[in-house]
Write a protein that holds these residues in place. Structure first.
Motif, mmCIF file in Angstrom:
data_model
loop_
_atom_site.group_PDB
_atom_site.id
_atom_site.type_symbol
_atom_site.label_atom_id
_atom_site.label_comp_id
_atom_site.label_asym_id
_atom_site.label_seq_id
_atom_site.Cartn_x
_atom_site.Cartn_y
_atom_site.Cartn_z
ATOM 1 N N PRO A 230 0.797 -1.231 0.000
ATOM 2 C CA PRO A 230 0.000 0.000 0.000
ATOM 3 C C PRO A 230 0.829 1.281 0.000
ATOM 4 N N ASP A 231 1.926 1.325 0.761
ATOM 5 C CA ASP A 231 2.731 2.549 0.830
ATOM 6 C C ASP A 231 3.363 2.863 -0.521
ATOM 7 N N GLU A 232 3.925 1.840 -1.157
ATOM 8 C CA GLU A 232 4.513 2.056 -2.478
ATOM 9 C C GLU A 232 3.438 2.459 -3.492
ATOM 10 N N ALA A 233 2.266 1.853 -3.363
ATOM 11 C CA ALA A 233 1.176 2.187 -4.277
ATOM 12 C C ALA A 233 0.759 3.644 -4.120
ATOM 13 N N ALA A 234 0.687 4.126 -2.877
ATOM 14 C CA ALA A 234 0.287 5.519 -2.637
ATOM 15 C C ALA A 234 1.326 6.484 -3.200
ATOM 16 N N ARG A 235 2.621 6.179 -3.023
ATOM 17 C CA ARG A 235 3.662 7.054 -3.541
ATOM 18 C C ARG A 235 3.646 7.063 -5.075
ATOM 19 N N TRP A 236 3.467 5.898 -5.648
ATOM 20 C CA TRP A 236 3.423 5.827 -7.113
ATOM 21 C C TRP A 236 2.242 6.636 -7.652
ATOM 22 N N ARG A 242 0.765 13.080 -12.517
ATOM 23 C CA ARG A 242 1.361 14.162 -13.304
ATOM 24 C C ARG A 242 1.753 13.721 -14.710
ATOM 25 N N ALA A 243 1.516 12.475 -15.040
ATOM 26 C CA ALA A 243 1.914 11.965 -16.361
ATOM 27 C C ALA A 243 1.005 12.513 -17.457
ATOM 28 N N PRO A 244 1.517 12.642 -18.685
ATOM 29 C CA PRO A 244 0.702 13.162 -19.790
ATOM 30 C C PRO A 244 -0.161 12.095 -20.451
ATOM 31 N N HIS A 245 -0.151 10.910 -19.906
ATOM 32 C CA HIS A 245 -0.890 9.800 -20.527
ATOM 33 C C HIS A 245 -1.605 8.998 -19.432
ATOM 34 N N PRO A 246 -2.585 8.176 -19.785
ATOM 35 C CA PRO A 246 -3.211 7.302 -18.785
ATOM 36 C C PRO A 246 -2.306 6.116 -18.449
ATOM 37 N N TRP A 247 -2.614 5.463 -17.336
ATOM 38 C CA TRP A 247 -1.863 4.292 -16.877
ATOM 39 C C TRP A 247 -2.793 3.081 -16.793
ATOM 40 N N VAL A 248 -2.206 1.922 -16.999
ATOM 41 C CA VAL A 248 -2.904 0.662 -16.746
ATOM 42 C C VAL A 248 -2.080 -0.103 -15.725
ATOM 43 N N VAL A 249 -2.642 -0.331 -14.548
ATOM 44 C CA VAL A 249 -1.949 -1.084 -13.497
ATOM 45 C C VAL A 249 -2.471 -2.512 -13.487
ATOM 46 N N ALA A 250 -1.568 -3.466 -13.643
ATOM 47 C CA ALA A 250 -1.925 -4.885 -13.624
ATOM 48 C C ALA A 250 -1.674 -5.427 -12.224
ATOM 49 N N LEU A 251 -2.715 -5.478 -11.415
ATOM 50 C CA LEU A 251 -2.592 -5.911 -10.018
ATOM 51 C C LEU A 251 -2.865 -7.414 -9.929
ATOM 52 N N ALA A 252 -1.784 -8.181 -9.727
ATOM 53 C CA ALA A 252 -1.901 -9.632 -9.630
ATOM 54 C C ALA A 252 -2.331 -10.032 -8.221
ATOM 55 N N VAL A 253 -3.206 -11.028 -8.141
ATOM 56 C CA VAL A 253 -3.743 -11.486 -6.856
ATOM 57 C C VAL A 253 -3.459 -12.978 -6.706
ATOM 58 N N LEU A 267 -4.991 -1.996 -3.869
ATOM 59 C CA LEU A 267 -5.972 -1.392 -4.780
ATOM 60 C C LEU A 267 -6.521 -0.084 -4.212
ATOM 61 N N ARG A 268 -6.831 -0.069 -2.930
ATOM 62 C CA ARG A 268 -7.333 1.163 -2.310
ATOM 63 C C ARG A 268 -6.285 2.266 -2.356
ATOM 64 N N ALA A 269 -5.027 1.910 -2.122
ATOM 65 C CA ALA A 269 -3.955 2.910 -2.122
ATOM 66 C C ALA A 269 -3.705 3.475 -3.522
ATOM 67 N N LEU A 270 -4.015 2.711 -4.546
ATOM 68 C CA LEU A 270 -3.819 3.180 -5.919
ATOM 69 C C LEU A 270 -4.824 4.261 -6.300
ATOM 70 N N PRO A 272 -7.645 4.177 -8.036
ATOM 71 C CA PRO A 272 -7.824 4.169 -9.491
ATOM 72 C C PRO A 272 -9.079 4.926 -9.912
ATOM 73 N N ASP A 273 -9.014 5.490 -11.110
ATOM 74 C CA ASP A 273 -10.194 6.142 -11.681
ATOM 75 C C ASP A 273 -11.215 5.096 -12.135
ATOM 76 N N GLN A 274 -10.724 3.943 -12.518
ATOM 77 C CA GLN A 274 -11.569 2.804 -12.866
ATOM 78 C C GLN A 274 -10.878 1.533 -12.411
ATOM 79 N N SER A 275 -11.703 0.524 -12.066
ATOM 80 C CA SER A 275 -11.166 -0.781 -11.682
ATOM 81 C C SER A 275 -11.881 -1.864 -12.476
ATOM 82 N N TRP A 276 -11.109 -2.719 -13.117
ATOM 83 C CA TRP A 276 -11.638 -3.875 -13.832
ATOM 84 C C TRP A 276 -11.164 -5.143 -13.122
ATOM 85 N N ALA A 277 -12.030 -6.125 -13.067
ATOM 86 C CA ALA A 277 -11.654 -7.433 -12.541
ATOM 87 C C ALA A 277 -11.610 -8.435 -13.688
ATOM 88 N N VAL A 278 -10.616 -9.297 -13.674
ATOM 89 C CA VAL A 278 -10.500 -10.356 -14.675
ATOM 90 C C VAL A 278 -11.091 -11.619 -14.082
#
Length: 350
Positions: A230-236, A242-253, A267-270, A272-278
């Motif tokens: 969670p701490d690393e996720a919050a810092r990231w 500030r990035a000029p593009h969107p991000w896709v985070v692949a969170l493995a469970v 996931l909470r620390a990230l 996200p603007d949207q969350s998808w589940a596979v």
């Protein structure tokens, strides 16, 4: 219980004549349908008729009917009812047959053939307990009852109320988190980035050290944080905004409960603007729901192995809109293709 036969052909009168002449005294028409297959946008479709006929286990042998040239639907029925040479009849008694007959008249506009029709194109046996009604057939594929309350007769009617997932976020600095089992989540995240025309560097792997044993901690060689807590996720997340593009985070469970809890914290620390589940379409609905609930709230589901599932419609009962079906954006057309495949190519469209 008798055997049910499915007669298919382009000439409805031929099918009715075949029932009367060939299938014996106990044969009973229990369903009639007009089916359109193929084509594009409603054009060039091939149309044929299907009659479901129930035949007793041991029908008595009988000679052929002597009134083979009877014309029209009413004439065919009258020929069976009025035969005076000891010929057995097709069972036409009771309201069930009357309903089928009315449906048959509606299908053909009460048309009368000018000559003896050609024999049916196809005759195959089907199990006696196979549901003939489209709504029942879709229910057997796991399609939720709420989509079938109006007894849809076509796939387009059945799919009209399927919820549509929101489009993926594309704004600068936005984060779309894709959550799933290792391997599956990376495949979906990579394909999603390609669909969004993002550079491969915009896909960020995340997950606990158990789920991501090969991910460097805390930074990769390129200096980008790969969140494993969670701490690393919050810092990231602060830097990513500030990035000029969107991000896709692949969170493995990873599979066990503690790992799911740890992934939920990431996931909470990230934020996200949207969350998808596979989700694997072969997973039991109750298990998939429990897995989703243990991780958080999701905006959409990306379904895997849908074309390999025996009940692909169950993913419509997860309480989350489906965004992708086996890597294809979920649409009425892709749902129809999936269900038609599961129905053996016998799903009427409109």
């Amino acid at each position: 219980m008798g055997t049910r036969l499915l007669l298919e052909g382009t000439d409805l009168a031929a099918l009715m004549a075949h029932v009367r002449e060939e299938l014996g005294a106990g044969a009973k028409v229990v369903r009639a349908e007009r089916v359109r297959t193929g084509g594009l946008a409603g054009f060039f479709a091939r149309e044929h008729f299907e009659l479901t006929v129930e035949v007793p286990e041991a029908p008595a042998p009988r000679p052929r009917a002597s009134r083979a040239d009877a014309a029209g639907i009413d004439a065919l029925v009258e020929a069976a009812d009025a035969a005076d040479s000891g010929l057995p009849e097709v069972s036409t008694g009771g309201p069930a047959f009357a309903d089928v007959l009315e449906q048959v008249r509606a299908l053909v506009g009460d048309a009368t053939p000018a000559r003896r029709p050609a024999p049916p194109e196809v005759l195959r046996a089907v199990p006696a307990d196979e549901p003939a009604d489209l709504a029942d057939r879709l229910a057997s594929l796991g399609v939720p009852a709420r989509l079938l309350v109006d007894r849809p007769r076509t796939l387009s009617q059945a799919l009209a109320a399927v919820p549509v997932a929101a489009a993926p976020e594309r704004g600068p600095g936005s984060v779309l988190a894709v959550v799933g089992a290792p391997g599956d989540v990376d495949a979906v995240a990579t394909l999603l980035a390609e669909r969004l025309h993002l550079d491969a560097a915009a896909v960020v792997p995340a997950g606990t050290p158990t789920a991501r044993p090969a991910v460097p901690r805390p930074r990769s060689a390129s200096g980008r944080v790969r969140p494993t807590g969670p701490d690393e996720a919050a810092r990231w997340r602060e830097t990513a905004a500030r990035a000029p593009h969107p991000w896709v985070v692949a969170l493995a469970v990873a599979p066990d409960a503690d790992e799911r809890s740890a992934a939920a914290d990431i996931l909470r620390a990230l934020r996200p603007d949207q969350s998808w589940a596979v989700v694997d379409a072969r997973t039991k609905t109750v298990d998939a729901r429990a897995w989703l609930a243990s991780l958080g709230t999701f905006d959409a589901v990306a379904v895997r192995s849908a074309f390999d599932a025996t009940e692909p419609g169950t993913v419509l009962d997860l309480g989350v809109p489906v965004a992708w079906i086996d890597g294809i954006p979920a649409s009425t057309a892709s749902w129809a293709a999936l269900l038609d495949h599961a129905l053996g190519g016998r799903g009427p469209w409109d």
